[in-house]
Scaffold this motif. Structure first.
Motif, short mmCIF file in Angstrom:
data_model
loop_
_atom_site.label_atom_id
_atom_site.label_comp_id
_atom_site.label_asym_id
_atom_site.label_seq_id
_atom_site.Cartn_x
_atom_site.Cartn_y
_atom_site.Cartn_z
N VAL A 217 -19.53 -2.14 4.81
CA VAL A 217 -18.26 -2.10 5.54
C VAL A 217 -17.71 -0.68 5.48
CG1 VAL A 217 -15.88 -2.94 5.63
CG2 VAL A 217 -17.74 -4.53 5.11
N VAL A 218 -17.21 -0.19 6.59
CA VAL A 218 -16.54 1.11 6.66
C VAL A 218 -15.08 0.86 6.98
CG1 VAL A 218 -16.39 3.34 7.84
CG2 VAL A 218 -18.64 2.28 7.45
N ARG B 26 -17.91 6.70 -0.74
CA ARG B 26 -18.26 5.35 -1.16
C ARG B 26 -17.30 4.97 -2.29
NH1 ARG B 26 -21.98 2.45 1.67
NH2 ARG B 26 -23.18 1.76 -0.13
N ILE B 27 -16.85 3.73 -2.31
CA ILE B 27 -15.90 3.29 -3.33
C ILE B 27 -16.65 2.62 -4.48
CG2 ILE B 27 -13.87 1.87 -3.80
CD1 ILE B 27 -13.40 4.28 -1.93
N ASP B 28 -16.61 3.26 -5.65
CA ASP B 28 -17.39 2.79 -6.80
C ASP B 28 -17.02 1.36 -7.20
OD1 ASP B 28 -18.59 5.27 -6.88
OD2 ASP B 28 -17.26 6.06 -8.43
N LEU C 172 -18.66 -0.64 0.21
CA LEU C 172 -17.51 -0.17 0.98
C LEU C 172 -17.50 1.35 1.05
CD1 LEU C 172 -14.80 -0.67 2.44
CD2 LEU C 172 -13.69 -0.55 0.19
N THR C 173 -17.37 1.87 2.26
CA THR C 173 -17.22 3.30 2.51
C THR C 173 -15.88 3.52 3.19
OG1 THR C 173 -19.62 3.56 2.79
CG2 THR C 173 -18.22 5.33 3.64
N VAL C 174 -15.15 4.54 2.77
CA VAL C 174 -13.82 4.80 3.32
C VAL C 174 -13.80 6.17 4.00
CG1 VAL C 174 -11.39 5.23 2.74
CG2 VAL C 174 -12.61 3.32 1.68
N GLY C 175 -13.20 6.19 5.19
CA GLY C 175 -12.94 7.44 5.90
C GLY C 175 -11.52 7.39 6.42
N PHE D 257 -13.69 15.65 -0.86
CA PHE D 257 -13.17 14.47 -0.20
C PHE D 257 -13.39 13.18 -1.00
CE2 PHE D 257 -14.89 17.09 3.51
CZ PHE D 257 -13.74 17.87 3.57
N ARG D 258 -13.83 13.30 -2.25
CA ARG D 258 -14.13 12.10 -3.03
C ARG D 258 -12.85 11.34 -3.38
NH1 ARG D 258 -13.55 16.23 -6.34
NH2 ARG D 258 -12.85 15.91 -8.49
#
Length: 448
Positions: A214-215, A387-389, A394-397, A431-432
């Motif tokens: 999921v993004v 990526r959310i640890d 889940l990847t967030v932008g 950007f982490r």
């Protein structure tokens, strides 16, 4: 051509039911989500974009329409330079005129201090091979003739572009759909579907979708969505008011700004106007919660933000907006399909007055339309792309901080690569997500 900006009254263009499963779900149909889906679809992934309102209904159709490399944080320059190239390529893949023009961006300097700041930024432009350069006072007057004010000089990037965002982003959506992406408007994602600590899909108002990836590209709504899942993100949203003039004589084909006013030519012969360096924050629970993270930014630019006592009802950070809700209950995303803040009409009148004063030969300036958008911003004015640890899959932008439209194709390509585990081609350390919790000092980059 779509009217500007896109709103809840705009017709639904993508209304088919979503699939029961796919490879990737993208939450949010703004420029970042659409471009991410485009590159995932081109890589052969079954990707579904879910938009609670309309494609480009929020900030993606409400921005200035600048596609600029100039003045960007150095950690963004490589990505936005690639975006500049991708915009030119994508404009040839649609029969819709998105208004893409290479007309340059100019930052007008009133003071020696501004000249020094712009000159210092040029070292980053040189590193990335940009064509940015400083103009003298005479060269500035020759570039933009008819101005009543004599500027010290300007920072100028001839290769920067402009486009009509309310046309361009829906056109990109069409390219993504032809590449195989499924687009669904008027369908809110209420929650992530999580099993054994991992994302396995999403729960929408129409039912579940199974997906291993999921993004989240939810713009101003991203922090609210993440908070429901226990993930903290110090993202706030600020209101920016924009006005469009009636057609006027040509003064400059590109975009230009000084500390008081920003303007750029539009395809219809008018100009888009905005206040340079001014935005408004509606205070809510997240504003108080995130204040310590924003102290560096406040000290850096103490007078750039006007505070309002409370956010309007239904806004992401309004006092009455729920932070938790059940999967089978109506979510805040359904209660407000499109975040459509009222423009600051006092500012609109001031923009018309200031633009007319700057170009007395074209007075009077008549305003055709005015609107506002909520810009999702971060404490250090650069986004979260990670990526959310805590939630594998889940990847967030998000948190593009007013840069999303121009950088959209480049950031979409980056996010698609992250999802697929491919080489990104850029250093994303800045950007982490963990920079807000691992003790990293807030650093406002040398963007201008």
């Amino acid at each position: 051509m779509n009217s500007f900006p896109i709103s809840e009254q705009s017709p639904i263009a993508w209304s088919e039911p979503h699939p029961a499963e796919c490879d990737v779900v993208v939450i949010g149909g703004g420029v970042i989500g659409i471009c991410t889906a485009l590159f995932l679809a081109r890589a052969g992934k079954r990707v579904t974009v879910l938009e609670k309102g309309r494609i480009a209904g929020e900030q993606s159709s409400r921005n200035w329409g600048w596609i600029r490399q100039q003045g960007r944080d150095p950690d963004e320059i490589g990505i936005v330079k690639e975006a500049n190239r991708l915009w030119r390529e994508l404009a040839t893949e649609t029969n819709v005129d998105i208004g893409l023009k290479t007309c340059g961006v100019t930052y007008l300097a009133r003071t020696d201090k501004e000249m020094a700041e712009y000159t210092a930024w040029l070292q980053h432009a040189k590193t990335y091979g940009l064509d940015s350069r400083m103009l003298s006072s005479t060269e500035t007057a020759d570039l933009i003739p008819g101005m009543s004010h004599s500027y010290k000089g300007a920072l100028y990037t001839a290769s920067d572009m402009r486009a009509e965002p309310w046309v361009a982003v829906p056109a990109l959506a069409g390219i993504a759909a032809r590449a195989g992406a499924t687009l669904v408007e008027n369908c809110a994602v209420r929650a992530l579907d999580v099993a054994a600590g991992r994302v396995v899909g999403v729960v929408t108002e129409q039912g579940r979708i199974k997906a291993p990836e999921v993004v989240l590209a939810g713009g101003a709504w991203s922090a609210l969505f993440l908070r429901r899942h226990g993930v903290a993100l110090p993202q706030l949203s600020v209101r920016a008011t924009v006005a469009a003039t009636e057609p006027l004589p040509a003064v400059y084909p590109g975009g230009a700004a000084d500390p008081r006013i920003a303007f750029r030519a539009r395809s219809d012969g008018g100009y888009t106007l905005a206040a340079g360096g001014y935005h408004e924050l509606f205070v809510g629970p997240d504003a108080f919660r995130s204040l310590p993270k924003y102290l560096t930014q406040l000290r850096h630019e103490p007078f750039g933000t006007r505070l309002h006592a409370k956010a309007p009802r239904g806004f992401p950070d309004a006092w009455g907006t729920p932070r938790h809700w059940a999967e089978d209950a109506v979510s805040p995303f359904e209660r407000m399909r499109i975040l459509d803040p009222k423009p600051n009409m006092r500012k609109v009148r001031g923009l018309a007055r200031d633009f007319g004063a700057l170009f007395p030969d074209i007075n009077p300036v008549h305003i055709k339309s005015a609107w506002a958008g909520m810009i999702d911003t971060m404490p250090d004015v650069v986004p979260v792309v990670d990526r959310i640890d805590a939630l594998p899959g889940l990847t967030v932008g998000t948190g593009m901080s007013g840069h999303g439209f121009g950088i959209g194709p480049g950031m979409g390509k980056v996010l698609a690569a992250l999802v697929m585990g491919d080489a990104v081609g850029h250093d994303l350390t800045r950007f982490r997500h963990r920079r807000f919790s691992d003790g990293t000092p807030m650093r406002i980059g040398p963007s201008v």
